[in-house]
Design a protein around this motif. Structure first.
Motif, short mmCIF file in Angstrom:
data_model
loop_
_atom_site.label_atom_id
_atom_site.label_comp_id
_atom_site.label_asym_id
_atom_site.label_seq_id
_atom_site.Cartn_x
_atom_site.Cartn_y
_atom_site.Cartn_z
N UNK A 13 0.82 -1.21 0.00
CA UNK A 13 0.00 0.00 0.00
C UNK A 13 0.85 1.26 0.00
N UNK A 18 2.93 0.49 -4.63
CA UNK A 18 1.65 0.37 -5.33
C UNK A 18 1.80 0.78 -6.80
N UNK A 37 -2.63 -2.79 6.73
CA UNK A 37 -4.02 -2.36 6.87
C UNK A 37 -4.85 -2.85 5.68
N UNK A 39 -7.97 -2.17 4.79
CA UNK A 39 -8.72 -1.13 4.10
C UNK A 39 -7.84 -0.43 3.05
N UNK A 40 -6.62 -0.13 3.45
CA UNK A 40 -5.68 0.50 2.50
C UNK A 40 -5.38 -0.45 1.33
N UNK A 43 -8.16 -0.40 -1.11
CA UNK A 43 -8.11 0.85 -1.88
C UNK A 43 -7.10 0.72 -3.02
N UNK A 44 -5.93 0.20 -2.68
CA UNK A 44 -4.87 0.02 -3.69
C UNK A 44 -5.30 -1.00 -4.75
N UNK A 46 -8.33 -1.74 -5.81
CA UNK A 46 -9.28 -1.14 -6.75
C UNK A 46 -8.58 -0.23 -7.74
N UNK A 47 -7.64 0.56 -7.21
CA UNK A 47 -6.89 1.49 -8.06
C UNK A 47 -6.15 0.72 -9.16
N UNK B 25 -5.42 8.71 2.72
CA UNK B 25 -6.32 7.55 2.67
C UNK B 25 -7.74 8.00 2.91
N UNK B 26 -8.65 7.51 2.08
CA UNK B 26 -10.01 8.03 2.08
C UNK B 26 -10.75 7.78 3.38
N UNK B 27 -10.34 6.76 4.11
CA UNK B 27 -11.01 6.49 5.39
C UNK B 27 -10.18 6.92 6.59
N UNK B 28 -9.17 7.75 6.34
CA UNK B 28 -8.30 8.17 7.45
C UNK B 28 -8.15 9.69 7.48
N UNK B 67 -6.58 7.87 -5.68
CA UNK B 67 -6.81 6.51 -6.18
C UNK B 67 -8.11 6.42 -6.98
N UNK B 68 -8.06 5.57 -8.00
CA UNK B 68 -9.29 5.25 -8.73
C UNK B 68 -10.07 4.19 -7.95
N UNK B 69 -11.38 4.21 -8.10
CA UNK B 69 -12.21 3.26 -7.34
C UNK B 69 -12.90 2.25 -8.25
N UNK B 70 -13.52 2.73 -9.32
CA UNK B 70 -14.15 1.78 -10.24
C UNK B 70 -14.37 2.44 -11.61
N UNK B 81 -11.18 9.00 -6.25
CA UNK B 81 -11.03 9.89 -5.10
C UNK B 81 -10.87 11.33 -5.59
#
Lengths: 249, 438
Positions: A13, A18, A37, A39-40, A43-44, A46-47, B25-28, B67-70, B81
């Motif tokens: 991550x 990445x 982590x 969650x991280x 995220x990576x 999906x990217x 980070x999107x959730x941090x 970051x790209x998501x989908x 993001x």
């Protein structure tokens, strides 16, 4: 150029690793990504999938200082992907030297993360690759590991231990056809260096990540990323110690 | 943390936040409520004036949220993001046959900024603003709630956030449509015009057949040459219809240092050369999207060419009707004032309505021009232009502004009285405090 279709990455991550993972995925490689982590990691993942990877991507949350788990984790990656062509060890922290000077008990933890855990992981993987007689073990050391400086010599000595270890491992595995790559990034503009003032020496994680990908593919031994650091560190290494000790570096 | 880098593109006014927090980070996210004072999201600082600045407050730097998501290969619907740049989107998606539905004149902006300023481009007459293609986004408020906003869900907050100058909360991710493109190239035509009247004639003949159009106006030429310029129009170039050149190599030339290269002399010389570089009335060419949309992006940090005092951009839109008269009057005033402006751009907006409450584009003609900041003198001249714009029923663009009066802002945007309900109580900007104080 060797074919690399199954890649395992520690510290996946991180900004640099990445980007390297994206390059491999774009070529259609399968990835097994490890970081602290989950969650991280997702995220990576999906990217990577959006930017062009049609590959299978496994993610696993794991603390690299869990030494007892090293062997099992590597074996499970090999099992999941049906083999392993390359291992990239890219995790690490950048501790403040000043804080470590005040609290030397933290040195063990930092050395475990930045030095020993890398050495242990690479050693377990080495036995697999030695038997397979092909593949690549790459680890991110640092220009900071080329010579100790007062501003970050704990980090530097942990990274330096990787460089020396990798040199020995390379010596051992060369007859087995396994490539052992030591990566020495200079300053990179990542979350790790967020609090440092930036200058022209800073490279982007995209660029460094891509350079690592290319170095792994080309079978290099030591890669300074970007390349100009080879010259910078050549000069720094050759300053006589009597002068060097008086410099504030 | 180096706070000097948090400036706006015009580098005027020179004000600093007291702190900036980078998010990776999107959730941090940091706990926004615990931050002392006002906060404002910050992307790449390409807004010209003070709408992206927060003097003595805290900026939440989202450029690391990249970051790209989908992505849906069938429909072109992309989710990413808020800190992803338009440049990154083009890098990854043009080779796969997708282009931005709407892009402004720089690609070095973030998706969050594109929504917060509801940016427009050369295809406004066909595609509207960036906000017209947004299907939904997540908005983080200072109390920690994350709200999905779309035309169906929390539609008022959706509408307030598009063009809402970052005041309604932080966009963490957004979803929007890309549009199919046949290649990275454009079939472009450049037509000389001798007056504003002729501009309108060419424009009327071009609007239907060309997806993209914009004009450069020679702001140094007065008298019989007043309002002369080059009209550029184009369409995506398909390899079926054209022989496409090879892809150019990427690379930026950095602008070396702060220097007031832009002065009356250099501007007159530049304009003369630029207008006369084209010998014939009409020239056609096939060009890559970079020179077509982003000629100035080729020089990294071109804003430094205005010198360390910075510059102001002035952009207005006036409704159709007495538009020709207004543009001529403004151009005459600019030429008379001797203010140097090497980049003056003229374009008509179409009637596609944006969902944004405070969106700037509306049917009419828009003119954007740069002025080096020369202190009071510049501000006085621009105040004169304000009167001409207001007389014609026109309005100014907050993303470009560093000096319009509060009264003018609320006159231009009566919707702002409704908009204030959706502002996050913790959020503010230097722009917002300015227009609410004078």
């Amino acid at each position: 150029m060797s074919v690399m279709k199954k890649i395992m990455i520690f510290g996946a991550a991180s900004a640099i690793a990445s980007e390297t993972a994206k390059c491999f995925a774009k070529e259609g490689a399968d990835l097994f990504l490890v970081d602290l982590n989950l969650d991280r990691l997702n995220t990576v993942k999906n990217d990577i999938l959006v930017t062009g990877g049609k590959a299978n991507i496994e993610v696993m949350a794991f603390d690299a200082t869990n030494f007892e788990g090293h062997n099992d984790l590597i074996n499970s990656a090999i099992e999941k992907m049906g083999g392993l062509d390359a291992l990239l060890i890219a995790h690490g922290t950048l501790p403040s030297q000043e804080k470590l000077n005040q609290n030397p008990k933290d040195i063990v933890r930092e050395f475990n993360i930045n030095g020993l855990s890398v050495i242990s992981l690479a050693s377990f993987a080495a036995n697999y690759f030695e038997e397979k007689k092909s593949g690549c073990i790459a680890a991110i050391s640092s220009v900071a590991g080329d010579r100790g400086r007062q501003s970050n010599y704990i980090y530097g000595s942990a990274k330096g231990s990787i460089s020396i270890f990798m040199s020995g491992l390379r010596n051992r595995l060369s007859k087995s056809g396994v490539n052992v790559l030591t990566i020495k990034p200079g300053f990179v503009n990542t979350p790790m260096t967020v609090d440092m003032p930036k200058n022209l020496l800073y490279a982007s994680p995209q660029k460094v990540g891509e350079l690592i990908f290319k170095a792994m593919k080309s079978g290099k031994d030591i890669a300074y990323t970007p390349g100009f650091w080879r010259l910078v560190m050549f000069i720094i290494r050759h300053i006589p110690e009597g002068i060097f000790k008086k410099l504030s570096l | 943390m180096n706070l000097d880098s948090y400036s706006s593109w015009g580098r005027y006014p020179k004000i600093k936040p007291k702190d900036a927090k980078r998010v990776f980070w999107i959730n941090e996210f940091p706990n926004l409520e615990e931050i002392e004072g006002n906060i404002l999201p910050y992307g790449l600082g390409k807004s010209y004036g003070d709408s992206c600045l927060n003097e003595n407050g805290t900026l939440i730097d989202l450029s690391g949220l990249n970051k790209f998501i989908s992505f849906n290969e069938e429909t072109g619907l992309l989710r990413c993001e808020a800190g992803v740049t338009l440049a990154t989107i083009l890098d990854y998606f043009v080779p796969r046959g997708w282009f931005l539905s709407v892009t402004p004149g720089t690609k070095f902006i973030t998706v969050g900024g594109a929504i917060g300023n509801d940016v427009h481009g050369k295809n406004h007459h066909k595609m509207g603003t960036f906000g017209c293609h947004v299907t939904q986004f997540e908005l983080l408020r200072s109390n920690g709630t994350r709200t999905i906003c779309s035309p169906e869900q929390n539609s008022e907050l959706f509408s307030a956030t598009i063009g809402g100058l970052g005041l309604t909360g932080i966009i963490t991710w957004a979803e929007f449509y890309l549009k199919p493109c046949p290649s990275a190239f454009f079939a472009m035509e450049s037509v000389k015009f001798g007056s504003v009247k002729e501009f309108f004639e060419i424009n009327e003949a071009s609007d239907k057949d060309y997806d993209y159009s914009v004009s450069w106006v020679d702001c140094s030429a007065g008298g019989n040459n007043l309002g002369r310029g080059l009209y550029t129009r184009g369409n995506h170039a398909s390899p079926k219809d054209y022989n496409l050149p090879p892809l150019p190599k990427p690379g930026l030339i950095p602008f070396p240092f702060d220097a007031p290269f832009i002065n009356n002399l250099s501007v007159i010389a530049f304009c003369m050369l630029y207008y006369n570089k084209q010998f014939t009335k009409k020239e056609a060419s096939i060009v890559h999207y970079n020179p077509f949309f982003y000629p100035l992006d080729a020089v990294d940090g071109w804003n430094k060419a205005y010198g360390k005092n910075g510059f102001l951009q002035y952009q207005f839109v006036v409704p159709f009707g007495n538009d020709e008269y207004t543009v001529n009057t403004i151009l005459r005033e600019v030429v008379k004032s001797g203010m140097s402006s090497f980049l003056t751009v003229l374009k008509t907006f179409g009637n596609i309505k944006s969902p944004g409450m405070l969106s700037f584009p509306r049917p009419g003609i828009t003119l954007a021009t740069d002025f080096r900041f020369d202190g009071e003198k510049t501000l006085k001249e621009l105040a004169k232009l304000d009167e001409i714009v207001k007389f014609a029923g026109g309005i100014l663009y907050p993303a470009k502004d560093a000096r319009m009066s509060g009264k003018d802002f609320f006159d231009f945007y009566p919707e702002a009285n409704e908009f204030v309900k959706y502002i996050d109580p913790k959020f503010s900007s230097s722009f917002w405090r300015r227009v609410n104080s004078n």
